[in-house]
Write a protein that holds these residues in place. Sequence first.
Motif, short mmCIF file in Angstrom:
data_model
loop_
_atom_site.label_atom_id
_atom_site.label_comp_id
_atom_site.label_asym_id
_atom_site.label_seq_id
_atom_site.Cartn_x
_atom_site.Cartn_y
_atom_site.Cartn_z
N ASP A 1 -13.30 13.96 2.95
CA ASP A 1 -13.99 12.62 2.66
C ASP A 1 -13.35 11.96 1.78
O ASP A 1 -13.93 12.20 0.53
N PRO A 2 -12.70 11.23 1.91
CA PRO A 2 -11.85 10.23 0.86
C PRO A 2 -12.88 9.30 0.01
O PRO A 2 -12.68 8.98 -1.08
N ASP B 1 -5.22 4.29 6.55
CA ASP B 1 -5.88 3.47 7.48
C ASP B 1 -5.27 1.96 7.55
O ASP B 1 -5.32 1.42 8.79
N MET B 2 -5.30 1.51 6.43
CA MET B 2 -4.90 -0.01 6.21
C MET B 2 -3.62 -0.10 6.82
O MET B 2 -3.29 -1.13 7.65
N SER C 1 -4.30 1.44 -7.14
CA SER C 1 -4.88 1.86 -5.72
C SER C 1 -6.00 0.74 -5.31
O SER C 1 -6.68 0.71 -4.21
N GLU D 1 0.81 -1.15 -0.10
CA GLU D 1 0.19 0.17 -0.05
C GLU D 1 0.92 1.31 0.00
O GLU D 1 0.64 2.32 -0.68
N ASN E 1 0.94 4.00 -2.97
CA ASN E 1 0.55 5.49 -2.73
C ASN E 1 1.65 6.39 -3.22
O ASN E 1 1.50 7.38 -4.00
N PRO F 1 -15.03 5.88 -1.27
CA PRO F 1 -14.57 4.56 -1.06
C PRO F 1 -12.84 4.29 -1.31
O PRO F 1 -12.62 3.41 -0.99
N ARG F 2 -12.24 5.31 -1.88
CA ARG F 2 -11.05 5.03 -1.99
C ARG F 2 -10.16 6.01 -0.92
O ARG F 2 -10.74 6.58 -0.10
N GLY F 3 -8.85 6.03 -0.85
CA GLY F 3 -8.08 6.69 0.13
C GLY F 3 -8.12 6.31 1.26
O GLY F 3 -7.97 7.03 2.45
N ARG F 4 -8.19 4.96 1.64
CA ARG F 4 -7.90 4.43 2.78
C ARG F 4 -6.60 3.50 3.06
O ARG F 4 -6.40 3.04 4.08
N ARG G 1 -4.90 14.23 1.88
CA ARG G 1 -5.87 13.56 1.94
C ARG G 1 -7.28 14.39 2.01
O ARG G 1 -7.16 15.32 2.85
#
Length: 779
Positions: free
Chosen positions: A724-725, A733-734, A675, A653, A657, A727-730, A721
Amino acid sequence: MSAALAAFLDAYADALRRHLNSPSQAGLGEGYELGRRALVEGISLLDLTENHYRVVQATESDTADADESAKHAETALEFLLQTLAALDIATRGYIDGTRRAEQQRSRIDDLAGRDAFRTALVESLQDGFFVADARGTIIEVNSAFGALTGYGASELPFPLPHPWSMPAGPRYPDLGSEAQRFVIPVKHRDGRTVWLAVSTSAMVEPEKYEQIFVGTIRDVTAEHDAQARDQAASRLATAVGAATSVVEVLAVGLDELRRTVGAETAVVMVWPNRNTGPETYISGAEGVPEGSVVDARARALLDRARRRPARSLFAIPEGTESSEGIVAPLGETGDASLWLRFAAPRAVSAADWTLFSLLIGHLSLAVQRARNFDQARSTSLTLQRAMLGPIELPPRFSVHYEPALPPLEIGGDWYDVVPLRDGTIGIVVGDCVGRGLSAAVVMGQLRTAARALLLRGAGPAQLLAELDTVASRIPGAMCTTVCAAVLDPVRGLVRYSSAGHMPPILADVGRPGRLLEGGRAVPLATFDTPRRPEATTALTPGSTLVLFTDGLVEQRGVDIDDSFAKISAVLADTAGKLPREVADAVLSRLRPAAGYDDDVAMVVYRQPPAALRLEIPANPDRLSAMRKRLKAWLAAAAVPHDLASDLIAAANEACSNSIEHAYRNGGGPVGRAISSATDLLGRATSPAAATTDSGLVELTAECDTQKVVILVADTGTWKPRSADPGPRGRGVDMMRALTEELEIDHSGLGTRVRMSVTLPAIKSPVANPLRGTNRQVSG
C-alpha cells in the motif's frame, strides 16, 4: 331763384347791355370772367342762356333798323360765346380728367386681374415656388413650398439662415446674377431629411428696379435615396469583390456595411455545424471585450434571426417607433445571422429598410460566394494533396507544398516519400513545365510512375532512366526536372540522381548545409542519355537533408547562389529542431515580401542522432540539467513535442527513484524531497534537502528508424515496493503510463530501467479554409 343766381344774372345783364351799347375787348373780357364766375358758383348753362336771350330781346325792341338789329344780335352772340368759352375749357378739362380716371380705373382693374391670375398660376404649380431678394431672404412662397419644407406663406419672410437649413449641411448659395441649379438636403419641420432640387433665375423688379431671384424646388428624395443605395451597393460589392473566403468577406464587408448605414457595431454569428458553438465576427468594437458587445440577449436574437426566412429583416425591439438596431439572417442556409446596432435608438424609414435589405442581400451573396469558393478550394487542395504524395509519412520527415497560383488551381510541382521493403525510403521531388491543370495532369502521371518504379526496387538512376521513356509518351512532360533519392537510415547513406533538378542540401549537426551536386544529368525526355549517373553520400548522425523545387530559390533579382547560401545558413542552426520547424524556418527565411511567384515543394529528413549518454550524480539538483539535455536530444531525433514531454517525465521519474532508493542510505532526506510531483515538473527541490555524491545514475537514449529507447541504470538497490504505497510510490505506474514498454531489472548489480516508445507516422498538413471562433474583423 336764389340770391346768388339773381345777383349773377343781374351782373351778366348789366355787362351785356354795356357791351351792346359800346362793344369792346374789355366787354368781352368781362363776359369771359362772368363765365369763370358761373363755373365757380355753379350757374347752370340753361339759366345763363335764358337770361342772355331775355336781355337781348329787351334791347332789340329799341332798335327799329334791321341792319342795326342784326349787328346787335351778332354782338350779343359774341359776348355769349366768350362767356361760354371759360365753361368750355373747364368742361373739356373735366371730360379729359374723367377719361383719365376711367383709364386709370381700367388699368387698376386690369392689374388686379393679372395679380389674381399670377397668384392662381403660382398656386397651381406642383413644384414649390419662391421669390428671394438680393440678400437671400425668401419674401414669397406658394403652398407647395410650404408642403415641401413645412414652412408656409404665413411665416414670411425667411431670412438667412433659413429655418429648414441643415446645421452641418450646405446652405442657400451665393447665387450671383446667373441662373443656377443645385440639390441640397433640408430639415423638414417634422424632423425628416428631404432632398430638394432647386432651380433659380435672376431678374430685376420692375417697380423698385432691384435684383430678385425667382425659383422652384422639387422633392428628389426618392431619386437621391435610390442613387445613394446604388452607390452603397456598388461600394460594398467592390469591397468584397476580391475576397475569396468568408473571413475576408466579413473583414471588409462588415466594416463597409457599418459605415454606410451609420451603425456603431456590426456582428455576424455563424453556426458551422450542430456540434460546435457559433463563430463570431465583430466590426466596430476594437478594444472592447466580446462579452460586452455580444451578450446573452444578442446571442438569442441572432440565433432566432438565423431561423427566419432569407432576406427578412426585423428591428429590435419590434413594434416600436425607435429601434436599437436591425437583425437579419445572412444567406439562405440558416446558419448565419447579422446584427447592426445603432449608436442611439432611431426611427427606421421605408428608405432605410430598402437600403438595409439591398446591402444585406449583397453581403449574403458575397458570403455564399466565398463559401462556394472555400468548398472548391478545399476540394482542390485535397485533390492536390492526394496527387502530391502520402498523407502519412515515416518518422523524421516533413513535407511542404506552397502554391504560388490562386488556391483553386493546382500546379506541376510534386513530392513523394515511399517506405520500401528493405527498410530504405525512396524520395522523389519533381517539377513539370508550366502551371495549372495541364501541368498537374502531367505531374500526376509521372508521380504514379515514379512510385511504381520505387516499389519495384528501382534505384535513383534506374528510376530516372525509365521515367525518360514514360515522359516521352506523355504530352507536356518534356523537360520535367526530377531528383530521386533512396535513404538507408540504418547504414547512414543516401543514393541520389538528378534530372536537371535543384541539388539537395545536406547539413551535418552544427555546420552549414552543402549542395549534393553529384549524379546530375539533363531533364526528362530531352536527350538520349546512355546511362543516368548516380551518387552516394553518407548521412552523419543527426544530419538534415532538404530536397526542394526551384520555386524556393529562383526569385527575380536574387542570385540563386545567394538563395542556396541562405538555406545552408538556416540549416546550421536547426539541428535541435523538428523537421517541420526546419521547413518553416527555411520558407520564412527565403519568402519574398510579395510571396513566392512559383510553386514550392519541399521534403525535409532528419537522420537519427548518435546515442545520448549521461552520468548523473545522485543529486536531485542535477536532474534539471538532465532534462534539458534529453529534451534537446529528442528534438534532434525528431520526436514530436508531446511524446518527448512524456519521455522526459518518465526518465525524470526513473532517475529520481534511483537517487532516492538506490542510494537512500546516503541520501536520507534527499529521497523524500525529490519524489514529489513538483520535481517531476522540473522545479527546484527544497533548499533544506541534503545532497550526496555517493553514487551515479547513468542515462542512455538511443533511437533507430522506428523506436526510441531510454535506459536508466544505477549500482544501488531499490527499496521494495510497499503493498500500500499511499500517496507516494506511484513512480513505476507513471513510467508505465508514459511509455509503451517498461522493463525494470534488479537481477544484476544495481537496477536497470528500460523504457521505449514507437515513433508515430507523421501527418502531412492538409490545408483547410481559415476558420475561427471569435474575430475582430476590422481595423
